[in-house]
Design a protein around this motif. Sequence first.
Motif, PDB file in Angstrom:
ATOM      1  N   LEU A  27      13.271  31.401  27.018  1.00  0.00           N
ATOM      2  CA  LEU A  27      12.853  30.766  28.084  1.00  0.00           C
ATOM      3  C   LEU A  27      13.605  29.399  28.181  1.00  0.00           C
ATOM      4  N   SER A  28      14.661  29.082  27.498  1.00  0.00           N
ATOM      5  CA  SER A  28      15.467  27.770  27.490  1.00  0.00           C
ATOM      6  C   SER A  28      15.889  27.752  28.920  1.00  0.00           C
ATOM      7  N   MET A  29      15.758  26.240  29.089  1.00  0.00           N
ATOM      8  CA  MET A  29      16.444  25.924  30.475  1.00  0.00           C
ATOM      9  C   MET A  29      17.317  24.756  30.129  1.00  0.00           C
ATOM     10  N   ALA A  30      18.046  24.780  28.992  1.00  0.00           N
ATOM     11  CA  ALA A  30      19.130  23.936  28.548  1.00  0.00           C
ATOM     12  C   ALA A  30      19.901  23.934  29.570  1.00  0.00           C
ATOM     13  N   GLY A  31      20.636  22.807  30.136  1.00  0.00           N
ATOM     14  CA  GLY A  31      21.458  22.698  31.198  1.00  0.00           C
ATOM     15  C   GLY A  31      21.276  22.796  32.556  1.00  0.00           C
ATOM     16  N   LYS A  32      19.829  23.138  32.762  1.00  0.00           N
ATOM     17  CA  LYS A  32      19.429  23.354  33.941  1.00  0.00           C
ATOM     18  C   LYS A  32      18.784  22.172  34.767  1.00  0.00           C
ATOM     19  N   THR A  33      19.208  22.233  35.889  1.00  0.00           N
ATOM     20  CA  THR A  33      18.615  21.070  36.942  1.00  0.00           C
ATOM     21  C   THR A  33      17.385  21.604  37.563  1.00  0.00           C
ATOM     22  N   VAL A  34      16.325  20.825  37.414  1.00  0.00           N
ATOM     23  CA  VAL A  34      15.044  21.386  37.811  1.00  0.00           C
ATOM     24  C   VAL A  34      14.333  20.456  39.040  1.00  0.00           C
ATOM     25  N   GLN A 103      19.769  15.790  49.121  1.00  0.00           N
ATOM     26  CA  GLN A 103      21.029  15.392  49.037  1.00  0.00           C
ATOM     27  C   GLN A 103      21.492  14.476  47.807  1.00  0.00           C
ATOM     28  N   GLU A 104      20.262  13.645  47.411  1.00  0.00           N
ATOM     29  CA  GLU A 104      20.549  12.955  46.142  1.00  0.00           C
ATOM     30  C   GLU A 104      20.420  13.968  44.759  1.00  0.00           C
ATOM     31  N   VAL A 105      19.802  14.963  44.926  1.00  0.00           N
ATOM     32  CA  VAL A 105      19.705  15.956  43.727  1.00  0.00           C
ATOM     33  C   VAL A 105      20.975  16.791  43.665  1.00  0.00           C
ATOM     34  N   GLY A 106      21.418  17.108  44.892  1.00  0.00           N
ATOM     35  CA  GLY A 106      22.791  18.136  44.793  1.00  0.00           C
ATOM     36  C   GLY A 106      22.365  19.243  44.253  1.00  0.00           C
ATOM     37  N   LYS A 107      23.056  19.967  43.611  1.00  0.00           N
ATOM     38  CA  LYS A 107      23.133  21.444  42.928  1.00  0.00           C
ATOM     39  C   LYS A 107      21.709  21.451  41.800  1.00  0.00           C
ATOM     40  N   TRP A 108      21.056  22.522  42.094  1.00  0.00           N
ATOM     41  CA  TRP A 108      19.747  22.606  41.344  1.00  0.00           C
ATOM     42  C   TRP A 108      19.900  24.033  40.990  1.00  0.00           C
ATOM     43  N   ASP A 109      19.061  24.482  39.936  1.00  0.00           N
ATOM     44  CA  ASP A 109      18.859  25.775  39.355  1.00  0.00           C
ATOM     45  C   ASP A 109      17.364  26.413  39.330  1.00  0.00           C
ATOM     46  N   VAL A 110      16.352  25.443  39.305  1.00  0.00           N
ATOM     47  CA  VAL A 110      14.958  25.974  39.492  1.00  0.00           C
ATOM     48  C   VAL A 110      14.246  24.853  40.603  1.00  0.00           C
ATOM     49  N   LEU A 111      13.435  25.282  41.283  1.00  0.00           N
ATOM     50  CA  LEU A 111      12.685  24.493  42.409  1.00  0.00           C
ATOM     51  C   LEU A 111      11.481  25.145  42.309  1.00  0.00           C
ATOM     52  N   ILE A 112      10.553  24.067  42.039  1.00  0.00           N
ATOM     53  CA  ILE A 112       8.851  24.442  41.883  1.00  0.00           C
ATOM     54  C   ILE A 112       8.284  23.753  43.072  1.00  0.00           C
ATOM     55  N   ARG A 154      21.678  25.428  46.160  1.00  0.00           N
ATOM     56  CA  ARG A 154      21.255  25.897  44.857  1.00  0.00           C
ATOM     57  C   ARG A 154      22.579  26.478  44.227  1.00  0.00           C
ATOM     58  N   ASN A 155      22.244  26.658  42.844  1.00  0.00           N
ATOM     59  CA  ASN A 155      23.400  27.248  41.921  1.00  0.00           C
ATOM     60  C   ASN A 155      23.132  28.455  41.995  1.00  0.00           C
ATOM     61  N   PRO A 156      24.328  29.315  41.572  1.00  0.00           N
ATOM     62  CA  PRO A 156      24.131  30.847  41.393  1.00  0.00           C
ATOM     63  C   PRO A 156      22.905  31.318  40.529  1.00  0.00           C
ATOM     64  N   ASN A 157      22.134  32.289  40.611  1.00  0.00           N
ATOM     65  CA  ASN A 157      21.192  32.717  39.817  1.00  0.00           C
ATOM     66  C   ASN A 157      19.988  31.435  39.899  1.00  0.00           C
ATOM     67  N   ALA A 158      19.666  30.914  40.970  1.00  0.00           N
ATOM     68  CA  ALA A 158      18.579  29.997  41.156  1.00  0.00           C
ATOM     69  C   ALA A 158      17.245  30.706  41.278  1.00  0.00           C
ATOM     70  N   SER A 159      16.076  30.138  40.696  1.00  0.00           N
ATOM     71  CA  SER A 159      14.876  30.376  40.731  1.00  0.00           C
ATOM     72  C   SER A 159      13.803  29.417  41.514  1.00  0.00           C
ATOM     73  N   ASP A 201      19.396  36.687  46.573  1.00  0.00           N
ATOM     74  CA  ASP A 201      20.275  35.915  45.307  1.00  0.00           C
ATOM     75  C   ASP A 201      19.199  34.762  44.481  1.00  0.00           C
ATOM     76  N   VAL A 202      18.086  34.693  45.240  1.00  0.00           N
ATOM     77  CA  VAL A 202      17.215  33.877  44.446  1.00  0.00           C
ATOM     78  C   VAL A 202      15.866  34.436  44.060  1.00  0.00           C
ATOM     79  N   GLN A 203      15.455  34.060  42.828  1.00  0.00           N
ATOM     80  CA  GLN A 203      14.399  34.533  42.084  1.00  0.00           C
ATOM     81  C   GLN A 203      12.995  34.003  42.895  1.00  0.00           C
ATOM     82  N   VAL A 204      12.460  34.449  44.012  1.00  0.00           N
ATOM     83  CA  VAL A 204      11.358  33.711  44.389  1.00  0.00           C
ATOM     84  C   VAL A 204       9.908  34.567  43.901  1.00  0.00           C
ATOM     85  N   VAL A 205       9.419  33.579  43.122  1.00  0.00           N
ATOM     86  CA  VAL A 205       7.906  34.117  42.812  1.00  0.00           C
ATOM     87  C   VAL A 205       6.870  33.204  43.367  1.00  0.00           C
ATOM     88  N   THR A 206       5.726  33.654  43.838  1.00  0.00           N
ATOM     89  CA  THR A 206       4.627  32.748  44.179  1.00  0.00           C
ATOM     90  C   THR A 206       3.388  33.071  42.991  1.00  0.00           C
TER      91      THR A 206
END
Length: 286
Positions: A27-34, A103-112, A154-159, A201-206
């Motif tokens: 479940l590592s999120m190392a290197g990910k922007t959340v 805009q301030e965040v820029g590219k991201w990997d996980v959005l909650i 979003r970055n590739p393989n975003a969730s 291309d985004v893993q969307v889960v509710t």
Amino acid sequence: MKPLFPSPVAEWHNETYAAIDPTRPELSMAGKTVVITGGGTGIGRETVRAYALAGATPIHILGRTQATLAETKKIVESDVPGVNVVLHIADVTDQKAVRKAAQEVGKWDVLISNAGYLAKRSPIKDLDVDEWWLGFEINIKGSVIVANAFLPNRNPNASLVAVSSAVITLPVKVVEGTSSYVTSKLATIKLFEFVAAEYPDVQVVTVHPGVVDTVLNSKSEFEGLPMDDVKLPAHFMLWAASPEAAFAAGRFIWCNWDVSQLKAIEKKFQEDELFLTTGMLGWPFP
């Protein structure tokens, strides 16, 4: 323990457990922007901690109140050395503020998408219409604004993990007076089904985040429900953004359901496109 409500799995959890532990290497999120909305208190704050423990940095948190966001930053950065928690003062209903944050965040990997609102419990004949509608402003309009602002970067393989509520499954007579919350949370699930379809291309889960002792939950005035530890939904939302949960994309799942048993019924998700989605009970008709 055995499920307290109808469940697709046999094991029910009220507390976190090994399979969703943030320190699990899988479940590592190392290197990910959340990015986490509603990150100042309650489940949002604990979710910030969960992603920090999983190695994510930076973690951007959005909320209306500087003080609570700053408190989250102080607590999490103290508990998890090396993490960088970045604050964005933004009401999710304020499109300009949310776009500025994006805009301030820029590219991201996980959005909650966690920000939510529960109007004061009241029958329709007695309600304050403006407060009733605020539930839709935050739960629906806010979700749309956040998705619209952040998805292009979003970055590739975003969730994307969105928060709804299992209260939508209960008979109306059980939840009388909560029409704003229940109907807006039902709409939230359908909204993110559209997001999942439009962004394959985004893993969307509710997710249903359980019943946690928060300020929002106290407004519901529901009594007698077993409470869940706040770590359970936080850790579950970490798992829901991981590759292990890819099979649940486009679906509504509960944090109480055992994830190992959910994975064991992956074939059900593949074979039944309506499984754990919103629609009309009884359709398609026999």
